[in-house]
Design a protein around this motif. Structure first.
Motif, short mmCIF file in Angstrom:
data_model
loop_
_atom_site.label_atom_id
_atom_site.label_comp_id
_atom_site.label_asym_id
_atom_site.label_seq_id
_atom_site.Cartn_x
_atom_site.Cartn_y
_atom_site.Cartn_z
N GLU A 267 62.05 22.34 36.50
CA GLU A 267 60.68 22.94 35.88
C GLU A 267 60.80 24.10 36.57
OE1 GLU A 267 57.63 20.18 37.45
OE2 GLU A 267 58.68 18.39 36.74
N HIS A 268 61.30 24.94 37.19
CA HIS A 268 61.17 26.11 37.65
C HIS A 268 61.93 27.40 37.01
CE1 HIS A 268 57.43 25.27 39.60
NE2 HIS A 268 57.88 24.02 39.78
N THR B 289 62.79 30.41 37.66
CA THR B 289 62.30 31.26 38.30
C THR B 289 62.96 31.04 39.45
OG1 THR B 289 60.16 31.40 39.07
CG2 THR B 289 60.71 32.83 36.90
N TRP B 290 63.26 29.55 39.56
CA TRP B 290 63.69 28.82 41.26
C TRP B 290 65.04 30.71 41.87
CZ3 TRP B 290 68.50 26.07 42.23
CH2 TRP B 290 68.21 26.06 43.36
N GLU C 88 62.73 18.71 41.37
CA GLU C 88 61.85 19.61 40.96
C GLU C 88 62.34 21.58 40.20
OE1 GLU C 88 61.96 20.68 45.53
OE2 GLU C 88 61.72 18.94 43.98
N ALA C 89 63.13 21.72 40.69
CA ALA C 89 63.80 23.14 40.85
C ALA C 89 63.47 23.56 38.81
CB ALA C 89 65.11 23.75 41.37
N ASP D 18 59.43 34.84 44.24
CA ASP D 18 59.18 34.01 42.92
C ASP D 18 60.74 33.95 42.20
OD1 ASP D 18 56.71 33.25 43.52
OD2 ASP D 18 56.33 34.33 42.29
N SER D 19 60.99 35.34 41.45
CA SER D 19 62.86 35.24 40.82
C SER D 19 64.03 35.78 41.57
CB SER D 19 62.29 35.85 39.22
OG SER D 19 61.78 37.23 39.91
#
Length: 383
Positions: free
Chosen positions: A242-243, A245-246, A239-240, A49-50
């Motif tokens: 919003e993340h 830890t992308w 969309e990255a 995830d990270s």
């Protein structure tokens, strides 16, 4: 970022591009290449995830082996520097405690490599300790301080954006001037120093880490800089954002360079489908002087017993200078012959063999083993 994603045409084209390096370096040459997987001569990849987990280049040993740690597949892979696969060393389960498995690696287990000993062993560092191990990873001794044989560095800021780093080895001192202090470095088997410079760049919306390798000879002269290729990643999808830890998807990602005992530079590289080890080789230029810097300020005056010479020491003394050669002739264009050799650190000589009434011409040069500096300008005089 699964293993079954097909490599697009753009990626194939980028993989075929050979990164440009500075003059006197040749490469990169692909010495090891494999796909992601769990089979023999394959490399493990785990997408997180990270961050991703994938193999790391451990060391190029003094006896000519490339060792890679594959923590996903729990094994070490050993290749020759001629690209031949030698073997895999599987990790052994040592214990299982509270759902956590502890592994034991019987051989080729290396921590971060910091240097090589003169007798062909390897020094690693971990947890504030230093370990001297054999080329197969067997422990010889442990130290809580950096051994002098690995060099001890002291850096001082001497002006805005300029640092002087002194690296001390048994019997050798290097004085390196650079725009940053020397932190990570290697020394090869013929006593060249390689400074690893790490810097961060922002390309588009991505921040990437890049490297340079600065090579200095045994007289602290900067010979060349190898600019390592920059990592390339796929554009960040909307969309990255919003993340936080992308994880960027590599088109081609490069790791930190590692210097082998013979002075070759290695680095790992990876794409979505492949893992590689790349190599750069140094090619000497016979037209580039490699000896010490010349002494300066040669003066001459008569003495009660001869002709007295003084000079300013070479900037390479202390350092690689092993002595100074004094030469003389009886005419400015005549044949100069050696009359004396004095030790490093000595900046005077009284020529008691000079005959009264004869005009002599003198020059001085520094020597570092079998290599010499340029001569000083000639001075003349007589008793």
């Amino acid at each position: 970022m699964g293993l079954k994603i097909r490599l697009c045409l753009t990626t194939i084209l980028l993989l075929s591009i050979v990164p440009i390096v500075e003059a006197a370096w040749e490469g990169p040459v692909e010495v090891i290449s494999g796909i992601w997987g769990s089979g023999t001569e394959q490399f493990g990849l785990r997408s997180g995830d990270s961050e991703d987990t994938f193999p790391l280049l451990n060391v190029v040993t003094p006896d000519g082996k490339i060792v890679i740690t594959d923590s996903v597949n729990k094994k070490q892979l050993v290749f020759s520097i001629q690209s031949n696969f030698i073997k895999e060393v599987q990790w052994i389960v040592k214990s299982r405690e509270g759902g956590r498995t502890v592994y034991d690696v019987p051989e080729y287990s290396f921590g971060p490599v910091v240097g090589f000993s003169a007798d062909g062993n390897i020094s690693t560092s971990s947890g504030g300790k230093y370990f001297l191990v054999t080329p197969t990873g067997q422990l010889i001794r442990t130290s809580t301080t950096r051994p002098l044989e690995l060099g001890k560095v002291n850096s001082q800021r001497i002006s805005a954006g300029q640092y002087k780093s002194t690296i001390t080895y048994p019997g050798a001192v290097y004085q390196i001037l650079a725009d940053q202090p020397v932190v990570k470095y290697y020394r090869d088997s013929i006593k060249n120093i390689y400074q690893i410079e790490t810097f961060t760049e922002t390309v588009g919306e991505e921040e990437t880490t890049s490297y340079k390798v600065h090579k200095y000879n045994k007289c602290s002269k900067k010979i060349s800089t190898l600019s390592m290729p920059r990592s390339q990643y796929e554009p960040m999808p909307p969309e990255a954002a919003e993340h936080p830890t992308w994880v960027p998807v590599p088109v081609m990602e490069y790791g930190e360079p590692l210097v082998a005992p013979n002075g070759e530079v290695y680095a790992w590289a990876r794409t979505k489908t492949q893992y590689k080890i790349l190599k750069w080789t140094w090619v000497d230029d016979p037209n580039v002087p490699t000896g010490p810097d010349a002494p300066t300020g040669l003066t001459l005056m008569p003495s009660t017993t001869g002709l007295y010479l003084t000079w300013t020491a070479s900037p390479s003394d202390p350092g690689c200078v092993t002595g100074y050669e004094v030469v003389r002739a009886t005419s400015s264009g005549g044949v100069f012959s050696t009359v004396a050799t004095v030790n490093a650190g000595v900046i005077k000589y009284n020529d008691t063999t000079a005959s009264a009434g004869t005009t002599y011409y003198y020059k001085i040069r520094a020597k570092a083993g079998s290599e010499y500096s340029a001569y000083t300008a000639a001075v003349s005089g007589k008793r």
